[in-house]
Design a protein around this motif. Structure first.
Motif, mmCIF file in Angstrom:
data_model
loop_
_atom_site.group_PDB
_atom_site.id
_atom_site.type_symbol
_atom_site.label_atom_id
_atom_site.label_comp_id
_atom_site.label_asym_id
_atom_site.label_seq_id
_atom_site.Cartn_x
_atom_site.Cartn_y
_atom_site.Cartn_z
ATOM 1 N N HIS A 64 0.815 -1.210 0.000
ATOM 2 C CA HIS A 64 0.000 0.000 0.000
ATOM 3 C C HIS A 64 0.855 1.269 0.000
ATOM 4 N N ASP A 65 1.935 1.258 0.748
ATOM 5 C CA ASP A 65 2.776 2.446 0.897
ATOM 6 C C ASP A 65 4.123 2.271 0.211
ATOM 7 N N ARG A 66 4.117 1.726 -0.978
ATOM 8 C CA ARG A 66 5.390 1.517 -1.674
ATOM 9 C C ARG A 66 6.019 2.836 -2.117
ATOM 10 N N TRP A 67 5.232 3.902 -2.271
ATOM 11 C CA TRP A 67 5.804 5.196 -2.628
ATOM 12 C C TRP A 67 6.687 5.724 -1.516
ATOM 13 N N VAL A 68 6.364 5.347 -0.252
ATOM 14 C CA VAL A 68 7.218 5.748 0.871
ATOM 15 C C VAL A 68 8.574 5.061 0.747
ATOM 16 N N LEU A 69 8.568 3.786 0.389
ATOM 17 C CA LEU A 69 9.823 3.066 0.221
ATOM 18 C C LEU A 69 10.633 3.629 -0.945
ATOM 19 N N LEU A 70 9.970 3.976 -2.034
ATOM 20 C CA LEU A 70 10.678 4.570 -3.168
ATOM 21 C C LEU A 70 11.270 5.929 -2.803
ATOM 22 N N THR A 71 10.545 6.701 -2.010
ATOM 23 C CA THR A 71 11.050 7.999 -1.566
ATOM 24 C C THR A 71 12.261 7.828 -0.658
ATOM 25 N N LEU A 72 12.204 6.862 0.250
ATOM 26 C CA LEU A 72 13.352 6.602 1.118
ATOM 27 C C LEU A 72 14.560 6.118 0.323
ATOM 28 N N LEU A 73 14.324 5.287 -0.678
ATOM 29 C CA LEU A 73 15.411 4.813 -1.525
ATOM 30 C C LEU A 73 16.021 5.970 -2.326
ATOM 31 N N ALA A 74 15.190 6.839 -2.889
ATOM 32 C CA ALA A 74 15.694 7.992 -3.638
ATOM 33 C C ALA A 74 16.469 8.933 -2.717
ATOM 34 N N GLY A 75 15.982 9.139 -1.501
ATOM 35 C CA GLY A 75 16.698 9.983 -0.538
ATOM 36 C C GLY A 75 18.040 9.403 -0.150
ATOM 37 N N THR A 76 18.092 8.089 -0.003
ATOM 38 C CA THR A 76 19.359 7.439 0.323
ATOM 39 C C THR A 76 20.359 7.588 -0.823
ATOM 40 N N ILE A 77 19.887 7.407 -2.057
ATOM 41 C CA ILE A 77 20.768 7.559 -3.215
ATOM 42 C C ILE A 77 21.273 9.002 -3.328
ATOM 43 N N LEU A 78 20.392 9.977 -3.122
ATOM 44 C CA LEU A 78 20.813 11.380 -3.191
ATOM 45 C C LEU A 78 21.792 11.735 -2.078
ATOM 46 N N THR A 79 21.607 11.144 -0.892
ATOM 47 C CA THR A 79 22.527 11.390 0.216
ATOM 48 C C THR A 79 23.906 10.822 -0.098
ATOM 49 N N ILE A 80 23.940 9.635 -0.680
ATOM 50 C CA ILE A 80 25.228 9.039 -1.059
ATOM 51 C C ILE A 80 25.914 9.889 -2.130
ATOM 52 N N LEU A 81 25.144 10.366 -3.121
ATOM 53 C CA LEU A 81 25.734 11.233 -4.151
ATOM 54 C C LEU A 81 26.246 12.546 -3.554
ATOM 55 N N LEU A 82 25.514 13.102 -2.590
ATOM 56 C CA LEU A 82 25.967 14.324 -1.931
ATOM 57 C C LEU A 82 27.264 14.088 -1.166
ATOM 58 N N CYS A 83 27.347 12.969 -0.464
ATOM 59 C CA CYS A 83 28.580 12.654 0.274
ATOM 60 C C CYS A 83 29.751 12.451 -0.668
ATOM 61 N N LEU A 84 29.536 11.770 -1.800
ATOM 62 C CA LEU A 84 30.619 11.575 -2.763
ATOM 63 C C LEU A 84 31.053 12.892 -3.388
ATOM 64 N N GLY A 85 30.100 13.756 -3.693
ATOM 65 C CA GLY A 85 30.450 15.062 -4.233
ATOM 66 C C GLY A 85 31.201 15.914 -3.228
ATOM 67 N N TYR A 86 30.772 15.882 -1.972
ATOM 68 C CA TYR A 86 31.448 16.642 -0.918
ATOM 69 C C TYR A 86 32.870 16.127 -0.717
ATOM 70 N N TRP A 87 33.029 14.820 -0.769
ATOM 71 C CA TRP A 87 34.353 14.222 -0.620
ATOM 72 C C TRP A 87 35.256 14.624 -1.779
ATOM 73 N N ALA A 88 34.694 14.658 -2.990
ATOM 74 C CA ALA A 88 35.494 15.052 -4.153
ATOM 75 C C ALA A 88 35.876 16.524 -4.075
ATOM 76 N N LEU A 89 35.020 17.358 -3.487
ATOM 77 C CA LEU A 89 35.344 18.784 -3.383
ATOM 78 C C LEU A 89 36.501 19.039 -2.421
ATOM 79 N N TRP A 90 36.586 18.280 -1.341
ATOM 80 C CA TRP A 90 37.535 18.614 -0.290
ATOM 81 C C TRP A 90 38.744 17.693 -0.214
ATOM 82 N N ARG A 91 38.851 16.725 -1.100
ATOM 83 C CA ARG A 91 40.034 15.863 -1.037
ATOM 84 C C ARG A 91 41.254 16.616 -1.567
ATOM 85 N N PRO A 92 42.422 16.332 -1.034
ATOM 86 C CA PRO A 92 43.614 17.063 -1.482
ATOM 87 C C PRO A 92 44.024 16.643 -2.886
#
Length: 93
Positions: A10-38
């Motif tokens: 019934h609430d599969r859209w909630v699971l899809l939203t959580l999955l999309a948020g997790t993917i975006l968080t991982i992409l944000l962390c990878l981008g942040y890491w790429a910005l600040w690595r020496p």
């Protein structure tokens, strides 16, 4: 057990939203890491002489992260396409 299965279906859209948020968080962390690595070439910046456009681009790529370069290139492409579209489709007032 059956009640949980119906609830998840019934609430599969909630699971899809959580999955999309997790993917975006991982992409944000990878981008942040790429910005600040020496960078390896930061110590050699004083030795690089800018003599033309190619050496300027080489100098920029040595210290600027790829994330920032992509954002700048996408912004330039969007600006050009938006201006071309705006000139082709004038407002009909």
């Amino acid at each position: 057990m059956m009640m949980f299965d119906v609830f998840v279906q019934h609430d599969r859209w909630v699971l899809l939203t959580l999955l999309a948020g997790t993917i975006l968080t991982i992409l944000l962390c990878l981008g942040y890491w790429a910005l600040w690595r020496p960078r390896e070439m930061e110590t050699m910046q004083e030795q690089i002489r800018i003599t033309g456009p190619i050496s300027f681009l080489h100098w920029i790529v040595n210290f600027m992260p790829w994330v920032v370069i992509l954002v700048i290139l996408i912004s330039i492409a969007y600006t050009i396409t938006h201006l071309l579209d705006a000139t082709l489709h004038l407002p009909n007032w």
